[in-house]
Enzyme design. Sequence first.
Site, PDB file in Angstrom:
ATOM      1  NE  ARG A   1      11.677  -4.710   7.269  1.00  0.00           N
ATOM      2  CZ  ARG A   1      12.314  -3.537   7.325  1.00  0.00           C
ATOM      3  NH1 ARG A   1      11.700  -2.486   7.841  1.00  0.00           N
ATOM      4  NH2 ARG A   1      13.546  -3.417   6.864  1.00  0.00           N
TER       5      ARG A   1
ATOM      6  CD  GLU B   1      18.739   3.530  10.464  1.00  0.00           C
ATOM      7  OE1 GLU B   1      17.835   2.856   9.937  1.00  0.00           O
ATOM      8  OE2 GLU B   1      19.247   4.530   9.905  1.00  0.00           O
TER       9      GLU B   1
ATOM     10  CE1 TYR C   1      -3.159 -22.557 -32.538  1.00  0.00           C
ATOM     11  CE2 TYR C   1      -3.146 -24.628 -33.741  1.00  0.00           C
ATOM     12  CZ  TYR C   1      -2.487 -23.680 -32.981  1.00  0.00           C
ATOM     13  OH  TYR C   1      -1.162 -23.837 -32.672  1.00  0.00           O
TER      14      TYR C   1
ATOM     15  CB  ALA D   1     -17.853 -25.254 -46.289  1.00  0.00           C
TER      16      ALA D   1
ATOM     17  NE  ARG E   1     -18.892 -30.961 -48.841  1.00  0.00           N
ATOM     18  CZ  ARG E   1     -19.028 -29.695 -49.200  1.00  0.00           C
ATOM     19  NH1 ARG E   1     -18.489 -28.747 -48.476  1.00  0.00           N
ATOM     20  NH2 ARG E   1     -19.728 -29.377 -50.275  1.00  0.00           N
TER      21      ARG E   1
HETATM   22  C1  UD1 Z   1      17.868   2.020   5.573  1.00  0.00           C
HETATM   23  C2  UD1 Z   1      18.631   3.111   6.312  1.00  0.00           C
HETATM   24  C3  UD1 Z   1      17.654   4.172   6.787  1.00  0.00           C
HETATM   25  C4  UD1 Z   1      16.928   4.750   5.593  1.00  0.00           C
HETATM   26  C5  UD1 Z   1      16.253   3.651   4.786  1.00  0.00           C
HETATM   27  C6  UD1 Z   1      15.742   4.207   3.479  1.00  0.00           C
HETATM   28  C7  UD1 Z   1      20.595   2.070   7.335  1.00  0.00           C
HETATM   29  C8  UD1 Z   1      21.196   1.577   8.598  1.00  0.00           C
HETATM   30  N1  UD1 Z   1      19.343   2.538   7.415  1.00  0.00           N
HETATM   31  O1  UD1 Z   1      16.988   1.401   6.491  1.00  0.00           O
HETATM   32  O2  UD1 Z   1      18.338   5.201   7.468  1.00  0.00           O
HETATM   33  O3  UD1 Z   1      15.964   5.686   6.015  1.00  0.00           O
HETATM   34  O4  UD1 Z   1      17.175   2.594   4.469  1.00  0.00           O
HETATM   35  O5  UD1 Z   1      14.941   3.280   2.814  1.00  0.00           O
HETATM   36  O6  UD1 Z   1      21.262   2.069   6.318  1.00  0.00           O
HETATM   37  N2  UD1 Z   1      21.570  -4.564   2.898  1.00  0.00           N
HETATM   38  C9  UD1 Z   1      22.698  -5.279   2.563  1.00  0.00           C
HETATM   39  N3  UD1 Z   1      23.408  -5.875   3.560  1.00  0.00           N
HETATM   40  C10 UD1 Z   1      23.050  -5.791   4.863  1.00  0.00           C
HETATM   41  C11 UD1 Z   1      21.895  -5.063   5.194  1.00  0.00           C
HETATM   42  C12 UD1 Z   1      21.175  -4.450   4.189  1.00  0.00           C
HETATM   43  O7  UD1 Z   1      23.057  -5.387   1.398  1.00  0.00           O
HETATM   44  O8  UD1 Z   1      23.763  -6.369   5.685  1.00  0.00           O
HETATM   45  C13 UD1 Z   1      20.783  -3.924   1.825  1.00  0.00           C
HETATM   46  C14 UD1 Z   1      19.368  -4.414   1.770  1.00  0.00           C
HETATM   47  O9  UD1 Z   1      19.273  -5.513   0.879  1.00  0.00           O
HETATM   48  C15 UD1 Z   1      18.599  -3.200   1.260  1.00  0.00           C
HETATM   49  C16 UD1 Z   1      19.448  -2.037   1.725  1.00  0.00           C
HETATM   50  O10 UD1 Z   1      20.701  -2.558   2.074  1.00  0.00           O
HETATM   51  O11 UD1 Z   1      18.523  -3.203  -0.132  1.00  0.00           O
HETATM   52  C17 UD1 Z   1      18.815  -1.309   2.921  1.00  0.00           C
HETATM   53  O12 UD1 Z   1      18.645  -2.226   3.978  1.00  0.00           O
HETATM   54  P1  UD1 Z   1      17.319  -2.275   4.826  1.00  0.00           P
HETATM   55  O13 UD1 Z   1      17.444  -3.344   5.829  1.00  0.00           O
HETATM   56  O14 UD1 Z   1      16.145  -2.289   3.952  1.00  0.00           O
HETATM   57  O15 UD1 Z   1      17.417  -0.863   5.582  1.00  0.00           O
HETATM   58  P2  UD1 Z   1      16.239  -0.004   6.207  1.00  0.00           P
HETATM   59  O16 UD1 Z   1      15.877  -0.566   7.520  1.00  0.00           O
HETATM   60  O17 UD1 Z   1      15.176   0.199   5.220  1.00  0.00           O
HETATM   61 CA    CA Z   2      14.786  -0.601   3.155  1.00  0.00          CA
END
Ligand code: UD1
Ligand code: CA
Length: 479
Positions: A15, A154, A365, A422, A439
């Site tokens: 996003r 979710e 400068y 100068a 000069r």
């Molecule tokens: C997540 C939570 C949601 C919460 C919200 C808070 C889950 C399933 N959902 O949703 O309940 O309200 O955060 O902000 O956990 N990431 C990984 N590997 C993956 C997927 C994600 O490392 O495979 C990391 C992302 O980089 C990110 C974090 O986990 O930093 C959260 O992932 P994101 O996809 O942003 O979750 P949300 O949809 O925001």
């Molecule tokens: Ca998030």
Amino acid sequence: MKRYAIVLAAGKGTRMHSDRPKVLHALLGKPMLAYVLTALSTLPWDDVFLVVGHGREAVQAAFADAGTFIVQDPQRGTGDAVRLALEAAPELEATFLVIYGDAPLIRAETVERLIRTHEAAGADATALTATVDDPRGFGRVVRDAEGRFLRIVEEKDADSAERLIREINVGLYAFYGPHLAEALGAIRADNAQGEYYLTDVLHHLLAAGRRVATARLDDPEEAAGINDRLQLAAAEQTLRRRILTAHMRQGVTIEDPASTWIGPDVMIERDTVVRAGSRLFGETRIGRGCEIGPQADLADAIVGDGVHVWYAVARGVRIDDGATVGPFAHLRPGAAIGRGVRIGNFVEVKNSTIGEKAKVPHLSYVGDAIVGREVNVGCGTITVNYDGVKKHATIIGDGAFIGCNTNLVAPVTVGDGAYVAAGSTITDDVPGGALAVARARQVNKERYVERLMARFGRPSRDPDARPESGPKQDRRNGE
Ligand code: UD1
Ligand code: CA
């Protein structure tokens, strides 16, 4: 019991619509992930696991010393990411904190409080929740009629009644390792996003008869998770307000908070006034009783007491007590401005030391120079430091007087107390106490204009079209 932290930073950040990994997007000049790591920094951890995937080279390069990196590829959800981290942990018999890399507003006190609540209760899982006005985008906390926690759903999987719930999952949890591992084995990717949700672990733990607790955030602003650039900008504003508030509470006057930007690592001492439109970033330190701004743009600037900087840009510089800089000055890396120095309008200083009480008041400068104490650098003076291949040094001794519009062709030294006339172009060293004049000597051609007119006719009567006559050309300049 040992404690490990797991930071999830593998997601694509779809996003954001960006080529840059989401966690490297900056707030107030610092990447998002840095704030998350700062929130962990007040507690001792036996290790910090950073789960990286999308853009991992860049993330690892930026945070090389932050902990142990674990690669998640493909990214199959937050539950999958935590499972990989657990597999890498030297033991399970420990408390595991899980924090998301896109949550830069979580405070260190919140992390500490969650860990303490969790450990004091002897819980298997403790999840942080918050009640917010606009729950969109978050997982919702589902409770039974008695208010007991049931599960997190979710948004994409929630029905219309669940979507009305305003208690949300912040995304900060503490777990008891062995039972977390067990529950991670039970979760399925049978949901709207086809991912392994960490949030499902809580439901499985409850079903297995484990103790699941929740803790609530006092300040729901901390819950912000950054998924897109609008949330990035909003979180940056929250952070900005927090920082400005802290400075004002500690005795700094912020003339116009709405137009002032101060980074998280900037330090300012009491009775300094920061005027409208100023931006202070990096490792900037400002002393007492300074007047900074309007429109001071400083980064990595070490500023003493009683300094006045206005309408100026300065990066990687030192400005000592009582100096004044601006308006319209540019101090570049390596500029060291001594006590009581005056740097005036349209002056650029780079990689140069300006001695105590020296003056560079206008249109100069100064690059690769060492300027002594109480030197006067006349208007329009230029250090000619670059020959097209190399940079060369200019040294000006204490108390020297450099006349206006001088070129100092480096390498060159002007001795203590010397004078430079100068308009000189100085190519040779000037001994201390000497006067250098370099000069062309002035030549006056008497009655030149009259002879010109005799040859080419009279000028027009239009006063604007007439050449300047007489007195100015006749005036003699002292040597
Ligand atoms: C997540 C939570 C949601 C919460 C919200 C808070 C889950 C399933 N959902 O949703 O309940 O309200 O955060 O902000 O956990 N990431 C990984 N590997 C993956 C997927 C994600 O490392 O495979 C990391 C992302 O980089 C990110 C974090 O986990 O930093 C959260 O992932 P994101 O996809 O942003 O979750 P949300 O949809 O925001
Ligand atoms: Ca998030």
